[in-house]
Design a protein around this motif. Sequence first.
Motif, mmCIF file in Angstrom:
data_model
loop_
_atom_site.group_PDB
_atom_site.id
_atom_site.type_symbol
_atom_site.label_atom_id
_atom_site.label_comp_id
_atom_site.label_asym_id
_atom_site.label_seq_id
_atom_site.Cartn_x
_atom_site.Cartn_y
_atom_site.Cartn_z
ATOM 1 N N ILE A 84 0.844 -1.204 0.000
ATOM 2 C CA ILE A 84 0.000 0.000 0.000
ATOM 3 C C ILE A 84 0.875 1.247 0.000
ATOM 4 O O ILE A 84 0.649 2.189 -0.768
ATOM 5 C CB ILE A 84 -0.941 -0.005 1.223
ATOM 6 C CG1 ILE A 84 -1.992 -1.113 1.079
ATOM 7 C CG2 ILE A 84 -1.631 1.349 1.385
ATOM 8 C CD1 ILE A 84 -2.784 -1.379 2.338
ATOM 9 N N VAL A 107 -4.476 5.195 5.560
ATOM 10 C CA VAL A 107 -4.937 3.869 5.113
ATOM 11 C C VAL A 107 -4.370 2.766 6.006
ATOM 12 O O VAL A 107 -5.093 1.874 6.458
ATOM 13 C CB VAL A 107 -4.543 3.630 3.634
ATOM 14 C CG1 VAL A 107 -4.856 2.192 3.225
ATOM 15 C CG2 VAL A 107 -5.267 4.610 2.723
ATOM 16 N N LEU A 225 -5.241 -3.229 -0.543
ATOM 17 C CA LEU A 225 -6.160 -2.151 -0.166
ATOM 18 C C LEU A 225 -7.528 -2.687 0.236
ATOM 19 O O LEU A 225 -8.076 -2.302 1.272
ATOM 20 C CB LEU A 225 -6.311 -1.165 -1.326
ATOM 21 C CG LEU A 225 -5.217 -0.105 -1.481
ATOM 22 C CD1 LEU A 225 -5.385 0.636 -2.796
ATOM 23 C CD2 LEU A 225 -5.249 0.879 -0.314
#
Length: 440
Positions: A84, A107, A225
């Motif tokens: 990521i 994230v 993700l």
Amino acid sequence: MSIVIVILCIILLILLITWLKINAFIAFLITSITAGLLLGIDPAKMGKVLEKGVGDMLGSLVIVIIGGAMLGKLVAETGAAQRIAQGLMKAFGEKYLQVAMMITGFVIGIPLFYNVAFVLVFPLIASIVYRYKLPAVYVGLPMMAALSVTHGFLPPHPSPVGLIAAMKADMGQTLMYGIIIAIPTVIIAGLFFSKTLKNLNVQLPDTFRAEGLPDEKLPSLRVSLLTALLPVILLTITTTYSMTVSKETLANSKVILFLSDSNIVMLLSIAIATYTLGLRRGMKMTQIMNIYAEAIKDVGLIVLIMGGAGSLKEVLIVTGVSLEISNALNGIDFHPLVLGWLIACIIRVCVGSATVAGLTAAGIVAPLLAMHPEVDANLMVLAVGAGSLMFSHVNDAGFWLFKEYYNLSIKQTIRSWSLMETIVAICGIIGVMVMNAIIN
């Protein structure tokens, strides 16, 4: 007199943790027993009160906390977090380096607990600092701000989940409101504030330089993700649906009701992650289960601390002091959301731990909601969460983690980390009050 006893007991809790260095779980139990006996609970019933307080608190959040730890550990160990970070850095490029760092932190920070995420992303920060010859704090602070905000604002992190249970809030709505408030908070505290620290140039210690997994061993960016953010995606979809349909339609939507439960969402996310990041990529089930076992060890103490906070909350409820405190606080000319934030701020500065500060404040603030039905419980969770991040200093483990990894002096750490945390707390309560004005 009862309120004086409670104040003295909170001071006792602070002294046990900060001065005597007693484990926070034990400190909560000692404080709960002391408060209960001084407030008139029958000694023969004290054990049952503690048992109910711990059970009520943990019963509603153990699956989410442990499940979140498992998911985060798997995301870290399999290289999904690394993928990521790489993908976002490649997408934004050198020109928008700090934006990439901020989004990466946000994230990665949702599924990973703060300390784990900090240690995991620091080698990435170090590599960028050496590659582009940029000041370390300037590069890393946007990511650190994002990690801190997700830790204090968003489930499945311990403090928000515990606050949701204490305030009887909705996890999906709290998550949505939290993300909306978190984004501008991170931009201001991380992106904008870091510009003032460009001249704070220090040499990173070589000790913390580390190599990640080779690219061929990393999962794809899409899988990484989707797996890391699956709990957020499911809760956002089901909450949005629940808010846009009639109660009759919702009552007949058995699948949505099933998937809107945070425990079910977390278990489903773990099952999918076990396949996508584990079995599908050739890992044996025993390897995956060992990762999950390590994750439980990582958060075992945090879960116990939350249970200890539940025991103190139960003592306050059983003795009727929580209502007495609420009546007293109700006379103060502050909005309940600001009052909740302020109480959390004070406890945070005294105790150090954001989790302990949030959960301690919850036991005091929760009864205010019954007296102010116009106050949204989800926003109270976020107000207390924001306050629990106020001015981290020398009594906070996060302060020393930041100082040592970035090789800063105490003065430099206060100038960067402590001020950043203060900005997060202030922006958080401003965001909460703006959101309150919008929804009301």
